[in-house]
Design a protein around this motif. Structure first.
Motif, PDB file in Angstrom:
ATOM      1  N   PHE A  98       1.169  -1.373  -0.456  1.00 17.87           N
ATOM      2  CA  PHE A  98      -0.068   0.541   0.137  1.00 17.87           C
ATOM      3  C   PHE A  98       0.864   1.184   0.004  1.00 17.87           C
ATOM      4  N   LYS A 147      -4.202  -3.658   6.118  1.00 12.93           N
ATOM      5  CA  LYS A 147      -6.243  -3.904   5.222  1.00 12.93           C
ATOM      6  C   LYS A 147      -5.952  -2.223   4.905  1.00 12.93           C
ATOM      7  N   GLU A 148      -7.152  -1.920   4.257  1.00 13.85           N
ATOM      8  CA  GLU A 148      -7.490  -1.086   3.803  1.00 13.85           C
ATOM      9  C   GLU A 148      -9.073  -0.498   3.596  1.00 13.85           C
ATOM     10  N   THR A 149      -9.548   0.575   4.353  1.00 16.03           N
ATOM     11  CA  THR A 149     -10.958   0.604   4.217  1.00 16.03           C
ATOM     12  C   THR A 149     -11.085   2.389   2.941  1.00 16.03           C
ATOM     13  N   SER A 200      -8.646   4.797   4.740  1.00 11.95           N
ATOM     14  CA  SER A 200      -7.069   4.723   5.749  1.00 11.95           C
ATOM     15  C   SER A 200      -6.857   3.668   5.020  1.00 11.95           C
ATOM     16  N   ILE A 201      -5.666   3.571   5.243  1.00 11.99           N
ATOM     17  CA  ILE A 201      -4.785   2.042   5.803  1.00 11.99           C
ATOM     18  C   ILE A 201      -4.134   2.396   6.901  1.00 11.99           C
ATOM     19  N   LYS A 239      -5.782   8.687   3.796  1.00 11.46           N
ATOM     20  CA  LYS A 239      -5.951   9.058   2.673  1.00 11.46           C
ATOM     21  C   LYS A 239      -5.285  10.519   2.710  1.00 11.46           C
TER      22      LYS A 239
END
Length: 343
Positions: free
Chosen positions: A220, A255-257, A260-261, A333
């Motif tokens: 990421f 993990k990504e949302t 955010s990371i 982000k």
């Protein structure tokens, strides 16, 4: 700021007025026919007292209006700018002069303190760079010892050199934290590359305790300051190494949302007691674990949190004693980096 307080402050003026009225009344009574003049004297007293009460009330209202906001600001610990009285009375002139004098005095104190801190920071920076030279010599000695077949001695030496390097970097970053805004560059950083760099530079800490490192998907890109983010990652991963047993395990994954990371660093070490978990980012706090291992200064996580707040990075911690500790580092982000603040 009550009316009684105003009366108390104006006591001499009121007393002077009452004495003047008393004197006038005594003169009138002694020099006129009291039977004919009593009503006139009473009327005069009522009139004078009415005028006096009117001026007294108006004076109280003006006095309260002049100093009320200033007093409220002082009582609440707020800035007094904008509430300083701007009249030409002596007490108002003195208030302004006192404030100006104290501001100049504090400015000089801050100026001197800032100069002293900069000198200390310069000394620390120079010392750190100087100490790197003998550390490099120690690494060369470790290579020579290893060539002679003393692998265990070489391994111990490398481990101690790595530990010293970590502590030196901690001192350097701590000294820079006070002037963070001058050392701050937001750029696109690969999260996996940063984590692998931390693991590589602390490899002896993993090898010495035979710690298993399980790295998940970290591919990421985040927007952050690479140097300070490296510091945060190193502090947390180094803590994980410190508090896991031999043959322990550290899992690192992300993990990504939508917003955010989230980087997760989880270990199966001794865990953090529930009574300590809300205080681990406090300055100088070591807790039960720090007192048990006697290796904690209570500064590493404090600086991590301080830097993370300024980078708009959120750090969350969950733990259970004797089972696990998990740090979640949340990198928001790019749109959220408009909220990044300066120290």
């Amino acid at each position: 700021m009550t009316f009684f307080k105003y009366i108390k402050d104006s006591f001499r003026t009121i007393l002077c007025f009452l004495l003047i009225i008393l004197t006038i009344n005594l003169i009138l009574i002694s020099s006129t026919d009291i039977d004919k003049s009593i009503l006139d004297i009473l009327y005069m007293n009522i009139l004078l007292f009415s005028i006096f009460i009117g001026f007294l009330v108006m004076g109280f209202i003006k006095w309260k209006h002049t100093y009320r906001d200033l007093k409220n600001a002082l009582d609440n610990g707020n800035s007094i700018e904008g509430y300083i009285p701007n009249g030409e009375k002596l007490e108002q002139l003195l208030i302004r002069k006192i404030i100006d004098f104290k501001n100049k005095e504090k400015f000089e104190e801050v100026k001197d303190l800032k100069r002293d801190l900069e000198e200390i920071n310069d000394y620390i920076t120079k010392w750190v760079h100087e100490i790197k030279i003998p550390l490099s010599v120690c690494e060369l000695m470790a290579d020579r010892i290893e060539e002679e077949g003393l692998y265990d001695t070489s391994k111990e030496l490398r481990q101690e050199v790595e530990r010293i390097n970590f502590l030196i970097n901690q001192v350097l970053y701590t000294s820079r934290a006070s002037s963070y805004s001058r050392d701050f560059i937001v750029e696109e950083v690969n999260l996996g590359a940063s984590v692998r760099s931390v693991i590589k530079n602390n490899i002896n800490s993993f090898l010495s305790k035979k710690i298993e490192v399980e790295v998940g998907d970290l591919d990421f890109n985040i927007f952050t300051d690479s140097k300070w983010t490296y510091y945060i990652l190193e502090q947390i991963i180094n803590n994980a190494c410190k508090y896991v047993d031999i043959h322990g395990k550290i899992e690192i994954f992300a993990k990504e949302t939508d917003e955010s990371i989230i980087l997760c660093i989880r270990d199966n070490g001794i865990g953090i007691p529930a009574k300590d978990i809300d205080r681990i980012f406090d300055r100088g706090f070591t807790g039960d674990n720090g007192r048990r291992t006697k290796k904690s200064t209570g500064m590493g996580l404090y600086i991590c949190k301080k830097v993370a707040d300024k980078l708009n990075i959120n750090i969350q911690v969950t733990s259970e004693v004797s089972k696990y500790t998990e740090f979640r580092i949340i990198f928001y982000k790019i749109s959220d980096y408009l909220n990044v603040t300066e120290m």
